[in-house]
Motif scaffolding. Structure first.
Motif, PDB file in Angstrom:
ATOM      1  N   GLU A  34       0.825  -1.195   0.000  1.00  9.23           N
ATOM      2  CA  GLU A  34       0.000   0.000   0.000  1.00  9.23           C
ATOM      3  C   GLU A  34       0.874   1.267   0.000  1.00  9.23           C
ATOM      4  O   GLU A  34       1.975   1.274   0.550  1.00  9.23           O
ATOM      5  CB  GLU A  34      -0.917   0.030   1.232  1.00  9.23           C
ATOM      6  N   THR A  35       0.338   2.318  -0.616  1.00  8.20           N
ATOM      7  CA  THR A  35       1.077   3.589  -0.646  1.00  8.20           C
ATOM      8  C   THR A  35       1.296   4.128   0.763  1.00  8.20           C
ATOM      9  O   THR A  35       2.346   4.698   1.067  1.00  8.20           O
ATOM     10  CB  THR A  35       0.326   4.631  -1.481  1.00  8.20           C
ATOM     11  N   GLY A  36       0.304   3.948   1.628  1.00  2.60           N
ATOM     12  CA  GLY A  36       0.443   4.417   3.003  1.00  2.60           C
ATOM     13  C   GLY A  36       1.556   3.708   3.742  1.00  2.60           C
ATOM     14  O   GLY A  36       2.341   4.325   4.471  1.00  2.60           O
ATOM     15  N   LEU A  37       1.645   2.388   3.575  1.00  6.12           N
ATOM     16  CA  LEU A  37       2.715   1.630   4.218  1.00  6.12           C
ATOM     17  C   LEU A  37       4.074   2.038   3.663  1.00  6.12           C
ATOM     18  O   LEU A  37       5.048   2.167   4.415  1.00  6.12           O
ATOM     19  CB  LEU A  37       2.484   0.130   4.016  1.00  6.12           C
ATOM     20  N   ALA A  38       4.157   2.250   2.350  1.00  6.97           N
ATOM     21  CA  ALA A  38       5.417   2.695   1.751  1.00  6.97           C
ATOM     22  C   ALA A  38       5.854   4.026   2.351  1.00  6.97           C
ATOM     23  O   ALA A  38       7.040   4.244   2.621  1.00  6.97           O
ATOM     24  CB  ALA A  38       5.267   2.818   0.236  1.00  6.97           C
ATOM     25  N   SER A  39       4.898   4.921   2.584  1.00  2.00           N
ATOM     26  CA  SER A  39       5.244   6.225   3.155  1.00  2.00           C
ATOM     27  C   SER A  39       5.717   6.104   4.601  1.00  2.00           C
ATOM     28  O   SER A  39       6.593   6.846   5.037  1.00  2.00           O
ATOM     29  CB  SER A  39       4.044   7.172   3.070  1.00  2.00           C
ATOM     30  N   ILE A  40       5.141   5.169   5.355  1.00  2.00           N
ATOM     31  CA  ILE A  40       5.586   4.946   6.734  1.00  2.00           C
ATOM     32  C   ILE A  40       7.022   4.424   6.751  1.00  2.00           C
ATOM     33  O   ILE A  40       7.884   4.935   7.485  1.00  2.00           O
ATOM     34  CB  ILE A  40       4.651   3.956   7.454  1.00  2.00           C
ATOM     35  N   LEU A  41       7.290   3.415   5.929  1.00  2.00           N
ATOM     36  CA  LEU A  41       8.637   2.845   5.877  1.00  2.00           C
ATOM     37  C   LEU A  41       9.633   3.871   5.360  1.00  2.00           C
ATOM     38  O   LEU A  41      10.807   3.873   5.759  1.00  2.00           O
ATOM     39  CB  LEU A  41       8.642   1.594   4.994  1.00  2.00           C
ATOM     40  N   ASN A  42       9.193   4.757   4.492  1.00  2.00           N
ATOM     41  CA  ASN A  42      10.062   5.808   3.971  1.00  2.00           C
ATOM     42  C   ASN A  42      10.551   6.743   5.071  1.00  2.00           C
ATOM     43  O   ASN A  42      11.578   7.405   4.926  1.00  2.00           O
ATOM     44  CB  ASN A  42       9.310   6.611   2.898  1.00  2.00           C
ATOM     45  N   GLY A  43       9.807   6.788   6.186  1.00  2.00           N
ATOM     46  CA  GLY A  43      10.205   7.626   7.311  1.00  2.00           C
ATOM     47  C   GLY A  43      11.484   7.186   7.983  1.00  2.00           C
ATOM     48  O   GLY A  43      12.068   7.939   8.784  1.00  2.00           O
ATOM     49  N   THR A  44      11.968   5.981   7.659  1.00  2.00           N
ATOM     50  CA  THR A  44      13.226   5.513   8.262  1.00  2.00           C
ATOM     51  C   THR A  44      14.452   6.155   7.615  1.00  2.00           C
ATOM     52  O   THR A  44      15.570   5.887   8.038  1.00  2.00           O
ATOM     53  CB  THR A  44      13.352   3.981   8.131  1.00  2.00           C
ATOM     54  N   THR A  45      14.231   7.016   6.620  1.00  2.75           N
ATOM     55  CA  THR A  45      15.359   7.720   5.991  1.00  2.75           C
ATOM     56  C   THR A  45      16.219   8.426   7.035  1.00  2.75           C
ATOM     57  O   THR A  45      17.448   8.354   7.003  1.00  2.75           O
ATOM     58  CB  THR A  45      14.844   8.744   4.962  1.00  2.75           C
ATOM     59  N   ALA A  46      15.565   9.111   7.964  1.00  2.71           N
ATOM     60  CA  ALA A  46      16.315   9.839   8.998  1.00  2.71           C
ATOM     61  C   ALA A  46      17.075   8.881   9.913  1.00  2.71           C
ATOM     62  O   ALA A  46      18.192   9.186  10.357  1.00  2.71           O
ATOM     63  CB  ALA A  46      15.358  10.698   9.822  1.00  2.71           C
ATOM     64  N   ILE A  47      16.487   7.710  10.168  1.00  2.00           N
ATOM     65  CA  ILE A  47      17.147   6.730  11.040  1.00  2.00           C
ATOM     66  C   ILE A  47      18.452   6.257  10.404  1.00  2.00           C
ATOM     67  O   ILE A  47      19.515   6.255  11.042  1.00  2.00           O
ATOM     68  CB  ILE A  47      16.216   5.526  11.292  1.00  2.00           C
ATOM     69  N   PHE A  48      18.386   5.848   9.137  1.00  2.00           N
ATOM     70  CA  PHE A  48      19.593   5.393   8.459  1.00  2.00           C
ATOM     71  C   PHE A  48      20.588   6.545   8.284  1.00  2.00           C
ATOM     72  O   PHE A  48      21.801   6.334   8.335  1.00  2.00           O
ATOM     73  CB  PHE A  48      19.249   4.794   7.096  1.00  2.00           C
ATOM     74  N   GLY A  49      20.067   7.754   8.077  1.00  2.00           N
ATOM     75  CA  GLY A  49      20.959   8.904   7.936  1.00  2.00           C
ATOM     76  C   GLY A  49      21.789   9.133   9.184  1.00  2.00           C
ATOM     77  O   GLY A  49      22.989   9.426   9.094  1.00  2.00           O
ATOM     78  N   ILE A  50      21.164   8.991  10.349  1.00  2.00           N
ATOM     79  CA  ILE A  50      21.874   9.171  11.620  1.00  2.00           C
ATOM     80  C   ILE A  50      22.963   8.106  11.786  1.00  2.00           C
ATOM     81  O   ILE A  50      24.100   8.400  12.170  1.00  2.00           O
ATOM     82  CB  ILE A  50      20.883   9.092  12.797  1.00  2.00           C
ATOM     83  N   ILE A  51      22.620   6.851  11.502  1.00  2.00           N
ATOM     84  CA  ILE A  51      23.574   5.751  11.672  1.00  2.00           C
ATOM     85  C   ILE A  51      24.768   5.910  10.727  1.00  2.00           C
ATOM     86  O   ILE A  51      25.931   5.799  11.136  1.00  2.00           O
ATOM     87  CB  ILE A  51      22.877   4.401  11.424  1.00  2.00           C
ATOM     88  N   LEU A  52      24.491   6.185   9.462  1.00  2.00           N
ATOM     89  CA  LEU A  52      25.575   6.304   8.472  1.00  2.00           C
ATOM     90  C   LEU A  52      26.439   7.529   8.734  1.00  2.00           C
ATOM     91  O   LEU A  52      27.658   7.483   8.537  1.00  2.00           O
ATOM     92  CB  LEU A  52      24.975   6.352   7.068  1.00  2.00           C
ATOM     93  N   ALA A  53      25.825   8.625   9.180  1.00  2.00           N
ATOM     94  CA  ALA A  53      26.610   9.816   9.501  1.00  2.00           C
ATOM     95  C   ALA A  53      27.581   9.524  10.647  1.00  2.00           C
ATOM     96  O   ALA A  53      28.727   9.982  10.639  1.00  2.00           O
ATOM     97  CB  ALA A  53      25.685  10.972   9.863  1.00  2.00           C
ATOM     98  N   ALA A  54      27.119   8.737  11.636  1.00  2.00           N
ATOM     99  CA  ALA A  54      27.992   8.377  12.759  1.00  2.00           C
ATOM    100  C   ALA A  54      29.154   7.493  12.298  1.00  2.00           C
ATOM    101  O   ALA A  54      30.259   7.557  12.856  1.00  2.00           O
ATOM    102  CB  ALA A  54      27.189   7.664  13.833  1.00  2.00           C
ATOM    103  N   ILE A  55      28.914   6.693  11.264  1.00  2.00           N
ATOM    104  CA  ILE A  55      29.971   5.821  10.739  1.00  2.00           C
ATOM    105  C   ILE A  55      31.010   6.613   9.952  1.00  2.00           C
ATOM    106  O   ILE A  55      32.212   6.400  10.096  1.00  2.00           O
ATOM    107  CB  ILE A  55      29.356   4.722   9.851  1.00  2.00           C
ATOM    108  N   PHE A  56      30.552   7.561   9.132  1.00  2.00           N
ATOM    109  CA  PHE A  56      31.448   8.231   8.188  1.00  2.00           C
ATOM    110  C   PHE A  56      32.022   9.560   8.676  1.00  2.00           C
ATOM    111  O   PHE A  56      33.042  10.008   8.160  1.00  2.00           O
ATOM    112  CB  PHE A  56      30.711   8.471   6.859  1.00  2.00           C
TER     113      PHE A  56
END
Length: 310
Positions: free
Chosen positions: A97-119
């Motif tokens: 569903e488009t709604g579920l895709a939009s919810i999962l898309n919200g993890t962009t900030a989560i991965f951004g935080i983790i990768l920024a801490a790595i690099f």
């Protein structure tokens, strides 16, 4: 580090507008997928947006980069910020569903935080960030559903594809900081879209065949929306809000997008989400609010993750 500023009323209004634009983009992409395949859809998205943004660059008379290193950075940025995530998101929406895709898309900030801490050495994982990230992943687990975690079918793969898109967005943010931060945002966005268009044109021709332009009006309307407004216009609005509110506050737009996408998906497409998806979004939203420092964690929980246990 995540920049934190006070949010003005104007910034809030423009952030709400950006959330509305991006939330409706999920519906427009799903409507276009009824007639055009994935790579062609993404090519339309980046190609038309590229033309608009270069028009803005020329109107503003911004100097163009002339070194090959910058254009190579545009190509890489186009792949990790457009080609990979746009294609994964579009393909995922064929099966969830488009709604579920939009919810999962919200993890962009989560991965951004983790990768920024790595690099980056200055992006340390503080207690706020660790708790926010953990809550984010718990929210994702609820949104996916226990049955998706226990089985591995096409729907599960589609959900993982959307999460792969957000991981790619996180990598793109690190690449942009390392290689493109010295450029005006209009130049960086136009160059990135140029790189993605160069990559997508042969992909669309190879995998989708000759590009068809005799499409239904609703498909052209969807293409016009997600390319001109949802991509070109949204990029310009994004950077405008970034200057007013800072990157930390701008993260809050990810909380506005899912409700818009969920409502539009239900009204237009008749979609229904499982209750666990809403629970997952609530937990993910809590994690994002902690990452943003809108919510303060109790002092007793503020443990430095880099300090040894006592």
């Amino acid at each position: 580090m995540i920049e934190q500023k006070n949010i003005s009323g104007r910034a809030w209004a423009e952030m709400a507008l950006l959330g509305l634009i991006w939330g409706a983009s999920f519906l427009s992409i799903r409507l276009a997928l009824n007639e055009i395949p994935v790579f062609t859809l993404v090519l339309h998205r980046v190609g038309w947006a590229m033309l608009v943004l270069w028009g803005v660059v020329f109107l503003m008379r911004l100097p163009l980069p002339r070194d090959l290193r910058t254009w190579w950075a545009f190509l890489v940025m186009g792949v990790v910020n457009n080609v990979i995530p746009f294609a994964l998101l579009a393909w995922g929406q064929l099966h969830i569903e488009t709604g579920l895709a939009s919810i999962l898309n919200g993890t962009t900030a989560i991965f951004g935080i983790i990768l920024a801490a790595i690099f980056f050495a200055d992006e340390r994982l503080t207690a706020n960030r660790v708790i926010g990230v953990l809550l984010g992943f718990i929210g994702v687990a609820f949104a996916l559903g226990i049955e998706s975690l226990a089985s591995f079918d096409l729907r599960s793969i589609a959900q993982l594809a959307v999460l792969g898109a957000t991981l790619s967005y996180g990598l793109a943010s690190c690449w942009a900081r390392a290689r493109l931060s010295h450029l005006p945002p209009q130049i960086a966005a136009a160059g990135m879209l140029t790189g993605s268009t160069v990559v997508l044109l042969p992909l669309a021709l190879i995998f989708d065949g000759r590009i068809q332009f005799s499409l239904m009006p609703i498909t052209w309307g969807a293409i016009a929306y997600y390319s001109l407004l949802g991509t070109a216009g949204a990029f310009l609005l994004y950077y405008r809000i970034l200057g007013m509110a800072g990157s930390g506050n701008l993260m809050l737009v990810t909380l506005i997008v899912p409700p818009i996408a969920i409502v539009l998906g239900a009204v237009v497409l008749g979609e229904e989400l499982r209750p666990s998806a809403y629970v997952g979004f609530a937990i993910l939203a809590l994690g994002l609010l902690i990452l943003n420092k809108t919510l303060k964690i109790p002092r007793m929980l503020k443990i430095d993750p880099t300090s040894p246990p006592k």
